[in-house]
Design an enzyme around this catalytic site. Structure first.
Site, PDB file in Angstrom:
ATOM      1  N   SER A 170       0.244  13.800  46.910  1.00 28.70           N
ATOM      2  CA  SER A 170       1.702  14.040  46.893  1.00 28.70           C
ATOM      3  C   SER A 170       2.054  15.506  46.631  1.00 28.70           C
ATOM      4  O   SER A 170       3.198  15.917  46.773  1.00 28.70           O
ATOM      5  CB  SER A 170       2.365  13.162  45.823  1.00 28.70           C
ATOM      6  OG  SER A 170       2.055  13.644  44.516  1.00 28.70           O
TER       7      SER A 170
ATOM      8  N   ASP B  75       1.980  17.081  36.764  1.00 32.84           N
ATOM      9  CA  ASP B  75       0.806  17.909  37.103  1.00 32.84           C
ATOM     10  C   ASP B  75       1.184  18.960  38.147  1.00 32.84           C
ATOM     11  O   ASP B  75       0.716  20.102  38.103  1.00 32.84           O
ATOM     12  CB  ASP B  75      -0.332  17.032  37.647  1.00 32.84           C
ATOM     13  CG  ASP B  75      -0.772  15.991  36.635  1.00 32.84           C
ATOM     14  OD1 ASP B  75      -0.685  16.270  35.429  1.00 32.84           O
ATOM     15  OD2 ASP B  75      -1.189  14.898  37.056  1.00 32.84           O
TER      16      ASP B  75
HETATM   17  O1  RIB Z   1      -0.650  12.591  35.777  1.00 32.13           O
HETATM   18  C1  RIB Z   1      -1.030  11.618  36.712  1.00 32.13           C
HETATM   19  C2  RIB Z   1      -2.456  11.230  36.517  1.00 32.13           C
HETATM   20  O2  RIB Z   1      -2.583  10.617  35.256  1.00 32.13           O
HETATM   21  C3  RIB Z   1      -2.974  10.226  37.512  1.00 32.13           C
HETATM   22  O3  RIB Z   1      -3.524  10.822  38.663  1.00 32.13           O
HETATM   23  C4  RIB Z   1      -3.962   9.412  36.704  1.00 32.13           C
HETATM   24  O4  RIB Z   1      -5.284   9.599  37.083  1.00 32.13           O
HETATM   25  C5  RIB Z   1      -3.736   9.810  35.245  1.00 32.13           C
HETATM   26  O5  RIB Z   1      -4.738  10.561  34.788  1.00 32.13           O
END
Ligand code: RIB
Length: 293
Positions: free
Chosen positions: A282, A243
């Site tokens: 993080s 992400d």
């Molecule tokens: O990519 C990580 C995320 O995947 C986490 O924060 C969790 O909520 C899932 O959706």
């Protein structure tokens, strides 16, 4: 230009374990923490920390205000987030000694959106705007069609890759950001070069960013491919590394960087993220990146 991130908001219940629990095993965890997460929320926070102004749309239940508070704290516009009478999405995450994770997802409010709500959100956006999506919410097919009708650019992180995506017209996507597992699922190939080749054949108009874990990442636009190595660090928790990469890559491209520069920035940001516990907490601030790496 505005960025709309139509995405999930989860409470992450994170358990530190010696090893991932096995079928039939009862395992005592060493520690439990609750973090703000959800691929949608994490990517909005990464975009915001990278300096992009982002509007988040999605749903939470009564106990989800901590999630909108976390977005607001980073400057994300949450006026379109809707509170509904359904439990907030949550996850149960195991993180082992090497920082690897296993995630069990409960969609909750993320998966109870209605077409009326989606229509209401899109009233605010036009062809100058960009839509970012992941695959943790319902009505993804409807949202893609709606954005395409409006001539918006659509960026998709097809994660987690599941049958929800079958009904989506992926030819409407302008850019895919995916990891090697999702790449294999979408293309039927396992070798990165072949994954990219199939992506190009299936979605000729789309740019692709394929992340390859320890082997770095590759950007593809037509015949052009650009490679990026990782910044090696000691991982504590890999949750939200993807992400962070997505948010920072997209932020760099939107602010006019060349893809090579964007890959480099995103790799640095995700390297920092894996050295820290939790999902949203993080993700580094833009200023930390040059200082820490
Ligand atoms: O990519 C990580 C995320 O995947 C986490 O924060 C969790 O909520 C899932 O959706």
């Amino acid at each position: 230009m505005k960025v709309l991130n139509f995405g999930s908001l989860n409470l992450d219940y994170v358990y530190s374990v010696d090893h991932m629990v096995q079928p039939g095993e009862t395992l005592t965890s060493k520690e439990r923490n609750v973090f703000c997460g959800g691929k949608g929320l994490n990517q909005s926070i990464a975009l915001a920390k990278a300096g992009v102004s982002v509007c988040h749309a999605g749903q939470i239940g009564a106990e989800g205000s901590v999630l909108t508070d976390a977005l607001i704290e980073q400057g994300v516009d949450t006026k379109l987030v809707q509170k509904v009478d359904v439990p907030t999405g949550h996850t149960v995450i195991q993180v082992d000694k090497s920082g690897q994770n296993c995630i069990l997802l409960f969609g909750g409010a993320n998966r109870e959106m209605t077409k009326d709500y989606v229509d209401f959100v899109f009233e605010e956006f036009s062809d100058e705007d960009v839509l970012l999506l992941q695959n943790e919410i319902n009505l993804l097919d409807y949202i893609i069609d709606k954005a395409y009708e409006k001539d918006m650019k659509i960026v998709l992180n097809p994660s987690p890759f599941d049958s929800n995506l079958d009904s989506c017209d992926l030819s409407k996507i302008s850019m895919f950001l995916l990891n090697e597992i999702e790449g294999a699922q979408i293309s039927g190939e396992t070798e990165p070069g072949k994954i990219l080749q199939v992506m190009r054949e299936k979605y000729p108009g789309a740019k692709v960013v394929l992340t390859l874990g320890c082997d770095g990442s590759v950007y593809q636009d037509g015949e052009t491919r650009i490679r990026q190595d990782i910044y090696a660090v000691e991982a504590v928790d890999t949750t939200a590394a993807g992400d962070t990469f997505t948010g920072y890559f997209m932020a760099a491209i939107l602010s006019g960087s060349e893809p090579k520069e964007a890959l480099d920035l995103a790799s640095k940001a995700s390297a920092i993220a894996v050295t820290r516990q939790g999902a949203a907490p993080s993700i580094p601030m833009r200023e930390e990146i040059d200082f820490l790496i």
